[in-house]
Motif scaffolding. Structure first.
Motif, PDB file in Angstrom:
ATOM      1  N   ILE A 182     112.561 -43.071  91.474  1.00  0.00           N
ATOM      2  CA  ILE A 182     112.372 -41.663  91.158  1.00  0.00           C
ATOM      3  C   ILE A 182     112.490 -40.848  92.444  1.00  0.00           C
ATOM      4  N   ILE A 223     111.017 -43.319  95.103  1.00  0.00           N
ATOM      5  CA  ILE A 223     109.752 -43.914  94.681  1.00  0.00           C
ATOM      6  C   ILE A 223     110.073 -45.029  93.695  1.00  0.00           C
ATOM      7  N   GLY A 265     109.381 -47.599  90.928  1.00  0.00           N
ATOM      8  CA  GLY A 265     108.335 -47.703  89.922  1.00  0.00           C
ATOM      9  C   GLY A 265     108.757 -48.580  88.764  1.00  0.00           C
ATOM     10  N   VAL A 270      99.861 -42.900  84.338  1.00  0.00           N
ATOM     11  CA  VAL A 270     100.386 -43.163  85.676  1.00  0.00           C
ATOM     12  C   VAL A 270      99.275 -43.886  86.424  1.00  0.00           C
ATOM     13  N   VAL A 273      98.114 -45.896  89.890  1.00  0.00           N
ATOM     14  CA  VAL A 273      98.471 -46.049  91.297  1.00  0.00           C
ATOM     15  C   VAL A 273      97.369 -46.787  92.050  1.00  0.00           C
ATOM     16  N   ARG A 317     101.828 -51.519  93.891  1.00  0.00           N
ATOM     17  CA  ARG A 317     101.818 -52.063  92.536  1.00  0.00           C
ATOM     18  C   ARG A 317     101.282 -53.487  92.463  1.00  0.00           C
ATOM     19  N   LEU A 354     103.163 -46.377  83.833  1.00  0.00           N
ATOM     20  CA  LEU A 354     104.080 -46.275  84.971  1.00  0.00           C
ATOM     21  C   LEU A 354     103.293 -46.585  86.239  1.00  0.00           C
ATOM     22  N   PRO A 374     104.015 -46.580  90.119  1.00  0.00           N
ATOM     23  CA  PRO A 374     104.900 -46.337  91.262  1.00  0.00           C
ATOM     24  C   PRO A 374     104.315 -46.910  92.540  1.00  0.00           C
ATOM     25  N   ASP A 402     104.145 -38.016  95.899  1.00  0.00           N
ATOM     26  CA  ASP A 402     104.729 -39.073  95.064  1.00  0.00           C
ATOM     27  C   ASP A 402     103.977 -39.225  93.748  1.00  0.00           C
ATOM     28  N   THR A 426     105.199 -36.450  91.637  1.00  0.00           N
ATOM     29  CA  THR A 426     106.569 -36.711  91.183  1.00  0.00           C
ATOM     30  C   THR A 426     106.572 -37.733  90.055  1.00  0.00           C
ATOM     31  N   ALA A 427     105.712 -38.745  90.155  1.00  0.00           N
ATOM     32  CA  ALA A 427     105.606 -39.736  89.078  1.00  0.00           C
ATOM     33  C   ALA A 427     105.084 -39.091  87.794  1.00  0.00           C
ATOM     34  N   TYR A 436     107.874 -37.184  86.205  1.00  0.00           N
ATOM     35  CA  TYR A 436     108.809 -38.071  85.507  1.00  0.00           C
ATOM     36  C   TYR A 436     108.271 -38.443  84.132  1.00  0.00           C
TER      37      TYR A 436
END
Length: 687
Positions: A459, A468, A470, A486, A488, A493, A519, A521, A558, A561-562, A565
């Protein structure tokens, strides 16, 4: 800078032949890149902005668009300088004394308290034998060794100030911090510990300039609507910072400093955060439509002014229909504020301010006094009992804490006001934003058709160079829109998987078995995004944090941004955010800048939110504590359902408790001193 992704041909088929597994108790594919030779090519590792980077001024064809940008830049400047919220303007307690009288001007020593116990020092020149009210000029100096006492062929500040006074201006020549009589703090002041609190050498000089305008406006013979500023070199930087930030500056002349390819090399010119997404020519253009005289020379970084910086700034003046209110003069010499430069400024100010367009009336007269050393304010050193550097730092911190304490969200009105102020402060300190969906660049590396279904993605944001890696885990059967999380971790990960067999750990497993789309990332410099340490060596470049975000800020970006997405996916409905380990505090800050989140479950990781050391080592962002840190971020989250766990009684959640209570949403907040079990987190996210 465009986003660059690894070639799809190298891994578009990777992972397609993994053994199918019927439950999530089996190993899951947890790597975006199966080939060890493949990795992300995050442009942020190498595309480092510097003092010498060339910056291109954008074309503005619409005044409204420029005005919006100008407002954003002005706020960014105030926040970066540590002056947002604006510090209280305490009494100046000005002292003016030891008058020297000449035929048509006077010279006096002067100092005032820009902050309680912190002196701004300088020399006051006034017209004599003329009738006011007079216009006034603030004269900051640059890095000439003698400061405001400099008297040489290339620059004479006493000569400049005397001539302004003869022409009918009241003039204050102010010391830079650490020069001449400004001795409480040296000119190398500041570092990460002070920057956390928005306290810096350029910030102190900025606040001195703001208060110097107050000082000049307070003089009975000064017309407060006709105050200007001019200085060269570092004094030029002070000039354009002040004129950009304070509309009370009605005319200005930054000398030999406004450049698109050199931003100023001293610590006092490089305030952390100030030029993230900004540069000096933009600050210069913010003077429009007020009169601006640009002085340049061929022997320094203003050598391109005639065809670069001047046309750029004039393009903004044209939007106001005021293109004649900006001028430039360039001479074939080195870095200076010499007689020719001074006379150009005298003539410009004389026409714009005094209404006299005859340049011959502003030819410079030689200095009429020889004993320049007699202008020192404290010739025998600072007075006994003067505050030390440590006392000034402590006073600044006390002032900042008192400002936020007065805004504690104990009523609805105060909560709404706080959210507006804190949102602005944190947004500019972090320099992050929830990306527009159209700005995202998504590369699907591979898919693995098992249960759960796996999508490997990289991403990024168009034009930012970020990558990024993911993995999105989806139920194999998706008959309707899903809830998504999401997820994190500060270690990347891999922290959500058993090292021995690759099986998902309890939290991830429970989310997947509950039918969540998850998700995970790898944030900047974590997990698969962790590059060799040499790739980040440029953080050692001069004044790195003036131009570039910290690792913490990039990781917060980030996370946003995740989230963006996930919000673009039509198969995902409500979106949660869960963070573990060191990423918990990062995620709290990210959530404060996000929109549309359903629920939050954040691991405080035992972060000691009262300790500067904890911020320096785990969440370093200049200005973060000045912006209210995690306290104001918590207030921005109400009333989104929020679980904060693992506080270990070190992470202060008082502001969250006040905010949710004020919002009549106390049931939407849960705080645990211990680390929450995966089942508790799952129930919270799916409640």
């Amino acid at each position: 800078m465009s986003a660059v992704f690894p070639s799809i041909t190298k891994f578009c088929l990777l992972g397609l032949l993994f053994g199918l597994c019927s439950t999530v108790g089996y190993a899951l594919d947890s790597q975006v890149f199966s080939d060890p030779a493949e990795h992300v090519l995050d442009g942020r590792l190498q595309a480092v902005r510097k003092i010498e980077t060339f910056y291109s001024f954008p074309r503005y064809t619409d005044l409204a668009a420029w005005e919006a940008r100008k407002a954003e830049l002005r706020t960014h400047l105030w926040v970066s300088m540590g002056a947002y919220p604006e510090p209280p303007k305490t009494p100046l307690n000005a002292k003016i004394y030891d008058k020297m009288e000449f035929s048509d001007f006077t010279v006096e020593k002067a100092f005032f308290e820009s902050l309680p116990g912190f002196y701004a020092t300088g020399t006051l020149y006034r017209p004599k034998g003329k009738t006011g009210p007079f216009p006034a000029v603030l004269c900051p100096h640059g890095h000439w060794k003698e400061g405001r006492l400099t008297h040489s062929d290339e620059n004479s500040i006493p000569t400049r100030c005397m001539n302004f006074a003869k022409q009918g201006f009241v003039v204050f020549a102010i010391d830079m911090v650490g020069y001449n009589d400004s001795l409480q703090i040296d000119h190398k002041f500041g570092g990460p510990a002070e920057w956390l609190w928005g306290l810096s050498l350029p910030g102190l000089q900025f606040w001195n300039s703001i208060r110097a305008v107050d000082f000049l406006a307070s003089l009975p013979e000064v017309d407060p609507n006709r105050i200007g500023c001019t200085g060269a070199s570092g004094g030029g930087t002070q000039t354009f910072n002040l004129m950009a930030a304070d509309e009370r500056v009605r005319f200005a002349a930054p000398v030999n400093m406004l450049s698109a390819h050199y931003q100023g090399g001293c610590l006092c010119e490089n305030c952390p955060n100030s030029r993230i997404g900004a540069f000096n020519v933009e600050f210069g253009a913010m003077m429009a439509p007020r009169p601006l005289m640009m002085i340049a020379c061929t022997g320094d970084w203003t050598n391109e002014t005639p065809w670069m910086e001047f046309p750029a700034i004039q393009s903004i003046y044209k939007l106001y229909g005021a293109e004649d209110a900006v001028r430039f003069m360039q001479q074939d010499t080195g870095h200076n504020y010499n007689q020719l430069s001074r006379e150009a400024v005298y003539a410009a100010f004389g026409e714009w301010v005094l209404g006299d367009a005859n340049a011959a009336n502003f030819k410079e007269k030689p200095l009429e006094f020889a004993d320049i050393e007699s202008l020192r304010i404290f010739p025998d050193g600072l007075p006994e009992g003067t505050k030390t550097k440590d006392a000034i730092v402590a006073e600044w911190k006390r002032m900042s804490e008192e400002q936020w304490a007065s805004r504690q969200p104990t009523t609805s009105a105060r909560l709404w006001s706080l959210q507006a102020t804190a949102g602005t402060a944190l947004g500019h300190v972090l320099s992050v934003h929830l990306p527009d969906p159209n700005s995202l660049v998504i590369h699907r590396v591979a898919t693995v058709k098992q249960d759960p279904f796996v999508e490997k993605v990289v991403i990024g944001r168009r034009g930012q160079g970020d990558q990024i890696p993911g993995i999105l885990y989806l139920p194999a059967r998706r008959d309707a829109a899903l809830s998504g999380t999401v997820l994190v971790h500060g270690e990347g990960r891999a922290a959500f998987f058993e090292q021995a067999n690759g099986a998902p750990k309890a939290l991830l497993k429970s989310l997947l078995e509950a039918g969540q789309a998850v998700l995970i990332p790898d944030l900047f410099m974590t997990g698969e995004a962790k590059a060799d340490s040499s790739a980040r060596q440029l953080t050692g470049s001069n004044h790195f944090f003036t131009y570039n975000q910290t690792d913490t800020a990039l990781r917060i970006q980030d996370i946003l941004t995740a989230i963006a997405y996930m919000q673009t996916r039509f198969d995902v409905q409500r979106i949660n955010l869960a963070a573990c380990g060191e990423a918990g505090p990062w995620a709290l800050l990210a959530a404060s800048q996000a929109e549309g989140l359903n629920s939050l479950a954040l691991d405080a990781n035992g972060f000691d939110s009262t300790s500067d050391e904890a911020f320096l080592h785990q969440a370093f962002v200049p200005g973060l504590r000045r912006a209210g840190d995690f306290r104001t971020a918590q207030a921005l989250l109400a009333p989104v359902p929020l679980l904060i766990h693992n506080t270990q009684d070190r992470f202060d959640t008082t502001w969250a408790e006040m905010s949710y209570k004020t919002f009549l949403s106390e049931e939407r907040l849960q705080v645990y001193a211990a680390k929450a079990e995966p089942g508790v987190i799952l129930r919270w996210l799916t409640r």
